[in-house]
Design a protein around this motif. Structure first.
Motif, PDB file in Angstrom:
ATOM      1  N   THR A 216       0.892  -1.180  -0.438  1.00  0.00           N
ATOM      2  CA  THR A 216      -0.532   0.068  -0.033  1.00  0.00           C
ATOM      3  C   THR A 216       1.373   1.121  -0.099  1.00  0.00           C
ATOM      4  O   THR A 216       0.323   2.342   0.273  1.00  0.00           O
ATOM      5  N   LYS A 318      -2.549  -3.285  -6.801  1.00  0.00           N
ATOM      6  CA  LYS A 318      -2.499  -3.905  -5.762  1.00  0.00           C
ATOM      7  C   LYS A 318      -2.405  -2.927  -4.368  1.00  0.00           C
ATOM      8  O   LYS A 318      -3.427  -3.479  -2.912  1.00  0.00           O
ATOM      9  N   GLU A 322      -5.066  -4.268  -1.156  1.00  0.00           N
ATOM     10  CA  GLU A 322      -5.098  -3.675   0.494  1.00  0.00           C
ATOM     11  C   GLU A 322      -5.506  -3.605   1.101  1.00  0.00           C
ATOM     12  O   GLU A 322      -5.868  -3.695   2.164  1.00  0.00           O
ATOM     13  N   GLU A 325      -9.103  -3.651   2.994  1.00  0.00           N
ATOM     14  CA  GLU A 325      -9.642  -4.636   3.247  1.00  0.00           C
ATOM     15  C   GLU A 325      -9.364  -4.213   4.664  1.00  0.00           C
ATOM     16  O   GLU A 325      -9.821  -4.576   5.672  1.00  0.00           O
ATOM     17  N   SER A 326      -7.851  -3.047   4.820  1.00  0.00           N
ATOM     18  CA  SER A 326      -7.333  -2.534   5.741  1.00  0.00           C
ATOM     19  C   SER A 326      -8.307  -1.926   6.655  1.00  0.00           C
ATOM     20  O   SER A 326      -9.011  -1.604   8.037  1.00  0.00           O
TER      21      SER A 326
END
Ligand SMILES: NC(=O)c1ccc[n+]([C@@H]2O[C@H](COP(=O)([O-])OP(=O)(O)OC[C@H]3O[C@@H](n4cnc5c(N)ncnc54)[C@H](O)[C@@H]3O)[C@@H](O)[C@H]2O)c1
Ligand SMILES: O=C(O)C[C@H](O)C(=O)O
Length: 336
Positions: A216, A318, A322, A325-326
């Motif tokens: 990230t 990418k 991620e 979701e975080s």
């Protein structure tokens, strides 16, 4: 004229007496002396907290520095308070003193919580740090709802959404005043790019966007100033090194640099721009790190990413996967 040396000693002692000293400072402020800002550090006895406290005590924009922790804050406070700079330092220990630590603060910097051990990801810290950040932010909502909050505790990609939900619940949420600290990614990027280019890192400006963990962390090497180009090998090396920098070293300098930028913004300085993880409409995600302009209201303007090259577009996809979701994990922690 002094009538005796003992009177002179008594007069000097009175001036050095800490309560009198503080009284004089309060009087000076009441008379319109340079007021400065009131800053609290939560987690001030930790690795980041102690160095950050030292750096904030040296910052001329700070008039009052509150150092809060659940352990060891009295010793750290005594140590920092002997520095011969103007900020008044007060220490606070444990939950019963949290409200006193927070009342009246302009800026609250939060490096409280556990750090990574070798082999851990920042997300592995979620289970412990999520609850710590919730409790501290409940205190902020109650005692200094208008303060600017700099969130350092990891995983920043989830702790910022947690803080936002706590503030929403309390009815105090102001997205401009909640900023996840990603400055360390930028200082690393400037340093590593400076090494490759053979330039003083102070002359280098690398925007780092996305979030603050692994993929990230997305350095935009196509937008480096001064303008330059990198081979595919250099791009791969620099991107990975910037993304993995947290496994090499952790430091408080970047946190102090970001806090100083927030204070300069609050003071009304023009053109204060830093990368930070904030509420954002730059992508479809509710939070995203990009360059922001800091002003009296906090993050007053969130800048777009600008043109990305192919490598960066792939990296962005990418990062967003991620990051989504975080962010969701943080939001769910409070909403559930
Ligand atoms: N965003 C960033 O760039 C960045 C940079 C460095 C560190 N970090 C993160 O900052 C956090 C602190 O790192 P560190 O190396 O200083 O760890 P540390 O263990 O040295 O210090 C953490 C401090 O937090 C205190 N603490 C724990 N629970 C608390 C609570 N409920 N209230 C107040 N204080 C509490 C501890 O007593 C300790 O003094 C970690 O989560 C780390 O991953 C983030
Ligand atoms: O990497 C860590 O665990 C700490 C911090 O987020 C860093 O980037 O140094």
């Amino acid at each position: 004229m002094e009538s005796s040396s003992s009177q002179r000693v008594a007069r000097i002692a009175a001036h050095l007496n800490p309560p009198n000293f503080e009284l004089r400072r309060e009087e000076c402020r009441a008379k319109g002396g340079a007021p400065g800002f009131k800053v609290a550090i939560l987690g001030a006895a930790g690795g980041i907290g102690q160095s950050l406290a030292l750096l904030m005590k040296m910052n001329p924009l700070v008039s009052v520095l509150h150092l809060y922790d659940v352990v060891n804050s009295p010793g750290v406070t005594a140590d920092i308070s002997h520095m011969d700079t103007t900020a008044v330092v007060r220490g606070f220990l444990g939950q019963p003193q949290l409200e006193a630590a927070l009342t009246g603060m302009d800026l609250v910097v939060i490096p409280a919580g556990v750090p990574r051990k070798p082999g851990m990801t920042r997300d592995d810290l979620f289970n412990i740090n999520a609850g710590i950040v919730r409790t501290l932010c409940e205190g902020v909502a109650k005692c200094c709802p208008n303060a600017v909050v700099n969130l350092i505790s990891n995983p920043v990609n989830s702790t910022v959404p947690i803080a936002a939900e706590v503030f929403k619940k309390a009815g105090t949420y102001n997205p401009k005043r909640l900023l996840g600290v990603t400055t360390l990614d930028v200082t690393r990027a400037n340093t590593f790019v400076g090494e490759v280019l053979g330039l003083d890192p102070k002359m280098v400006d690398v925007p780092v966007v996305g979030g603050h963990a692994g993929v990230t962390i997305l350095p935009l090497l196509s937008q480096v100033k001064p303008p330059c180009s990198f081979t595919p090998e250099e791009t791969e090396y620099l991107t990975k090194r910037i993304q993995d920098g947290g496994t090499e070293v952790v430091q408080a300098y970047a946190a102090a640099k970001f806090a100083d930028a927030c204070l300069r913004g609050l003071k009304g300085d023009a053109g204060v721009v830093e990368c930070a993880f904030v509420a954002s409409e730059v992508t479809e995600l509710p939070f995203f790190a990009s360059k922001v302009r800091l002003g009296r209201a906090g993050a007053e303007e969130v800048y777009q990413l600008g043109p990305l090259n192919e490598y960066e577009r792939i990296g962005l996809e990418k990062a967003k996967k991620e990051l989504a979701e975080s962010i969701q994990k943080g939001t769910n922690f409070i909403k559930k």
